[in-house]
Design an enzyme around this catalytic site. Structure first.
Site, mmCIF file in Angstrom:
data_model
loop_
_atom_site.group_PDB
_atom_site.id
_atom_site.type_symbol
_atom_site.label_atom_id
_atom_site.label_comp_id
_atom_site.label_asym_id
_atom_site.label_seq_id
_atom_site.Cartn_x
_atom_site.Cartn_y
_atom_site.Cartn_z
ATOM 1 N N GLU A 37 52.412 -12.246 10.009
ATOM 2 C CA GLU A 37 52.390 -12.095 8.163
ATOM 3 C C GLU A 37 52.795 -12.073 7.090
ATOM 4 O OE1 GLU A 37 49.764 -14.517 4.689
ATOM 5 O OE2 GLU A 37 49.259 -12.444 5.799
ATOM 6 N N ASP A 52 47.149 -9.889 9.389
ATOM 7 C CA ASP A 52 47.250 -10.351 7.813
ATOM 8 C C ASP A 52 47.926 -9.428 6.652
ATOM 9 O OD1 ASP A 52 45.977 -12.620 6.303
ATOM 10 O OD2 ASP A 52 45.513 -11.089 5.312
#
Lengths: 665, 665
Positions: free
Chosen positions: A425, A396
């Site tokens: 990401e 993330d």
């Protein structure tokens, strides 16, 4: 900062210590002067090229010097001169995951040079008695270094004959040019001018799924038939057969850790959460634990292990989210306040991007005084889940953590587990996305979701997947995510979903969807927003995956086609082709040796039927302009007999998003 | 060579010792990972670009760190972020010839970041008392490092005000945002995360004539009015005013050393030389001396000095030939037989390229046991002639001598005399020509002589003068040489000579002709040969430079135009443009800021008049398609009013080879 002058270090840029006659340069592939490894997949044939130059007319020889993971030995494979490129070329097979090293060595082929010159002189009828003596000297030199007695003896014998004035010139020449002698000499010759390329380079070799996989994202909490009943690891295990049936490889779960309670967000990101609201799984940690614990409502660690085992039986792999941030209730805030940002008044800082505030998230201070302790703890989170069978992580927002941390932590994991896959990401500047890939991420999210027109797709592909970036960058083309419901999907519904699925599944060997996509879910929380209405990030969503209009058929078919066609399993073979109507995009994906050649044609206008004429690259495909050829649409099974380059196409989005034509050979 | 495995060194490719938050990469220009310097000219503004990346939202600062020749200090100049390229950019002026070094440094602009964030928070009406305290801490840190008492005091005072709870928030904020405080802080802040690019790079700076000069080659022996009287240095001095008049800068002389007697070549390269035949000046050395002596027939060293002095008075520069080879009579054969290749029977080897033999030339063995002695002797030849005022050398066949030697010997000379210019006569593989340029040669001969069609010119230019090679490579476009009389000139005579002269003089700031060119001499020794009939290499040629049909007018005019137009004084500004008829080539040469924009159009068909329509790049030239613009032909003075991009051109080779249109602003 002051612009005062300081003493200059007089270190010179590297030059060879002792001058060498042979120059080796421009070794390919080489990424940023060897600062970063290039990437390949287990089983690939790794080709190395180099410019090798020497003054004059001597013949050269060259070899690749390489070494595999956990392999203390150097191995060697010969390189050959390629007339067309004026480069030397060689290759070896990377048959194990991990870090391989390679470089190039070259030297003067003294005996070969001597051999070819004496042959020319003999051809011209010159006297070569003096040349024979020179040859004998080279042979003696080799004999002195020969490791085996018999090799040494054979070489000495040859030299004697070649020197022997009592023999006829013809006999001596015959002995000198003897093929076996040549081999013997090559094997025992140790060149005085052996030159090595200035750098040892690296190629990182991943397992196949790092580069070719179909991803499916789901929220375990929603794997339930009743919104009041929280889904669990076990109910998720029951959902897996459907996903395996659809042909996916990787099932990615958002964070499964205890969800923060303080400042917990309610439905649609409201600030006031009700008592039963599950909250955002990215607000990690509460009294039940942090990044190495599981949310009690999902079950136990044992249940999680069951989920992983069930997936494995179905040929699926569970991917976890690696989100390095804490909710206000994360144990680390009490155990290690020094790992966070502290205000002058001693309070811990929540996340902010002024003037925005995120009171439910506390960022980690990666440069705190106990950097070592924090970084090790972050590494140990990965090691913990690896021990529980997770070998793929979706990371993330890596671009909001230090680059140095990623290089270090991925290196730590890969040193022990080279098969672990990291998906970045990172929706940020392309240069930063590329840097993360160089630092070790196996894959990256891309801007695919926002590239819907032919021009957008072309430009984006050229920037992110050009020849240089393909050496280390792999785009995972998610068609949607819990954060991104593009207006193209919002406005144009099912036909839009179908064409986006077709493009994602065919452009890249890596693609994914977030559950709900196959049901054409496209209601935004408000006009102009890319957030979902009643986003699963903040509440449980129950779905009927058999609902009418579902795309299960498309998904299943596309995943099967991907498995059957090697051209869809690599990234470096996409070439955009000419289509007269910009509403219809045309690109090819081909396999070496014309083994699997696909012509992919899609109507990017989901609102109406479009027509075009596409230009098939006949020469590149080895097709004769005058002989008909057959293409089969892998989506429908329909076969067409085409002739020549220009062919007419009509696509009605309500019937079919596009074609995947396979060229029949 | 044996393919046995050997132990692998486990040295890892360089990674930063301690992790740093800031990443600096892709610094431009950088040639082969800093292995070689890029090249510039005295007075150039040297621009440096870099990718600089950090996680999160902090503001960064960056600077170029550079240092000039014989300058022990580092200097610094700030870099700025360029939105368009997503790079950081800065520049400095290289105002002295020699080796400059540069690299890039960057760090987090902690105070600037804090400043912009507190401004946003104030704008959003947040309470910033805690932020004020953080700012005060940054100021304290700077104060601790401030070098001057008053700076320290001012900083401390500011910190006190900002901390002072008795003051109003407004007052404290005003003090925190004070512009002078910001400057004071920048001057005294020493960042904890100062990061330097991993390599120090080099830029070699030449004097202007290394990159912009018109060359003229002549044989001193031929500077005579009577073929039976050998020309001399003094008669050559008398020939210089004509050459200065024509507007040349450099006068290049083939070797002026004693010419070998043994195996001397006669007229037209015949093996039997007559008693009075002068022989080839490239067969260097006899009893009268070697590379540091002069051929007695040419005069004395003092005469040579007179020639150099006369040239200097006329604004001309004498360039000598540096040909590292020996005639059989060269003193080195007796003094240093160990510097040559010796056969097993003890005799010294003459040059050969089997089956060809060159008995009049003995090559040097640059890798002999006394390498140091030989290399020093070769260097001392250059030093000797430099002491006699020669600062430009045309190097004969450098690709047949070791690359390592060239890097060493040019480095030795440049360390003492950075203004010395080396022209490589290397007609070989492009990669080798480029390597020689990287190793230090200031200029290189090119394949221009063989590129006569528009397509040939375009392809050759793209290969030898692309963006990367322009960083270090400078082509000197000779229109002919004593070795190269191209059939294009042989067959098509004066019109061909005129267009070739026009192209050579306008495409590159460096060009040259070998005497006789201006007289359209084009008789080959035999059909299909590029050698001249009665080549000056083997005999004296007397010429009447006023003979009818001479090109003195063209030469004089072109050299004058080159002096007057800055666009013709650089290499990196040539762009081929669209011409509908391939027989007419069209390219532009422009100066920055539209100060000097030339449209050059030439008919490469010397046999007949050709017509075409050229497309003027209006947008690039800042021209409005609807407003007429005027172009003046610098060759004829004719002025034309054009409008729009497409314009008609007709060129009759018997009247005019082409146009040099200068855009009137």
């Amino acid at each position: 900062m002051a612009s005062s002058t300081t003493r200059r270090r007089t270190t010179k840029v590297t030059t060879p210590r002792t001058p060498a006659p042979v120059v080796i340069e421009c070794v390919e592939p080489e990424l940023d002067a060897g600062r970063y490894p290039v990437k390949r997949i287990v089983g690939d044939t790794f080709e190395v090229r180099a410019d090798i130059l020497k003054d004059g007319h001597d013949l050269l020889a060259a070899r690749i010097k390489y070494s595999g993971p956990v392999d203390g030995e150097w191995h060697f494979v010969p390189m050959f001169y390629d007339q067309n490129s004026d480069q030397w070329v060689g290759s070896f097979r990377v048959d194990r995951a991990g870090r391989w090293m390679y470089t190039v060595e070259s030297w003067t082929d003294r005996f070969g040079t001597w051999r070819s010159e004496i042959q020319k002189k003999i051809g011209a009828g010159h006297d070569v008695s003096s040349e024979l003596l020179e040859g004998a000297e080279i042979i003696d030199a080799a004999a002195r270094r020969a490791r085996f007695g018999d090799a040494r003896n054979e070489l000495r014998a040859a030299a004697l004959i070649i020197r022997d004035g009592r023999l006829s010139g013809a006999e001596r020449v015959a002995a000198a040019l003897d093929a076996q002698l040549h081999t013997l000499l090559d094997d025992n010759y140790s060149p005085p001018d052996l030159t090595c390329y200035v750098r040892e380079l690296e190629v990182w070799v991943d397992r196949e799924r790092a580069a070719f996989a179909s991803w499916y994202e789901l929220f375990p909490r929603s794997q339930t038939t009743d919104a009041d009943r929280h889904g669990t690891f076990l109910s998720t295990a029951f959902a897996l057969p459907r996903i395996a049936e659809l042909g996916f490889d990787v099932v990615y779960l958002p964070p499964v850790h205890p969800v923060g309670i303080s400042a917990r967000k309610g439905p649609n990101n409201s600030l006031a959460a009700g008592p039963d609201d599950p909250g955002s799984p990215w607000a990690i940690g509460n009294d039940a634990g942090g990044h190495t614990a599981v949310e009690p409502k999902l079950g136990t660690l044992e249940d999680f292990d069951t989920l992983v085992a069930t997936a494995a039986e179905l040929g699926l792999e569970i991917a976890l989210d690696y989100a390095l941030q804490c909710s206000p209730d994360h144990p680390w805030l009490k155990q290690h306040p020094e790992w966070f940002f502290v205000r002058p008044d001693g309070t811990i800082k929540y996340a902010e991007n002024p003037p925005k505030k995120y009171q439910d998230i506390y960022p980690l201070n990666f440069w705190c005084d106990d950097r070592e302790g924090l970084w090790n703890a972050c590494r140990d989170i990965l090691m913990f889940w690896i021990d529980h069978g997770v070998h793929t992580f979706r990371v993330d927002n890596p671009h909001t953590k230090p680059f140095a941390f990623w290089e270090w932590v991925i290196g730590e994991v890969h040193a022990k587990y080279p098969d672990v896959v990291f998906l970045a990401e990172a929706f940020t500047r392309p240069r930063t996305m590329k840097l993360l890939a160089k630092l070790g991420f196996s894959q990256s999210y891309t801007y695919f979701t926002w590239k819907n027109s032919t021009a957008e797709l072309r430009d984006w592909w050229a920037e992110m997947h050009n020849a240089e970036s393909l050496e280390y960058m792999r785009g995972n083309l998610f068609a949607n995510t819990p954060d991104i419901l593009h207006e193209y999907l919002q406005h144009f519904g099912r036909p839009a979903f179908r064409v986006r699925l077709l493009l994602a599944a065919t452009m890249s060997p890596l693609y994914g969807i977030y559950s709900g996509f196959e049901l054409n879910e496209n209601a935004p929380v408000r006009p102009g927003s890319e957030e979902y209405l009643d986003s699963e990030k903040y509440q449980i969503r129950v779905r009927d995956y058999k609902a009418p209009g579902n795309l299960n058929g498309d998904v299943k078919l596309l995943n099967a086609i991907r498995r059957d066609n090697s051209a869809l399993q690599r990234m470096d073979n996409l070439v955009f082709r000419e289509s007269e109507n910009p509403q219809i995009v045309f690109f090819t994906k081909t396999a070496p040796g014309w083994r699997n050649d696909l012509l992919i044609i899609a109507n990017v206008d989901p609102t109406r039927a479009q027509e075009t004429v596409v230009t098939v690259p006949l020469a590149e495909l080895g097709l004769d302009p005058d002989i008909p050829y057959v293409v089969e649409d892998l989506l429908t099974g329909a076969r067409y007999s085409w002739r020549g380059a220009r062919n007419y196409i009509r696509l009605d989005p309500n019937l079919q998003p596009g074609h995947i034509f396979r060229l029949q050979r």
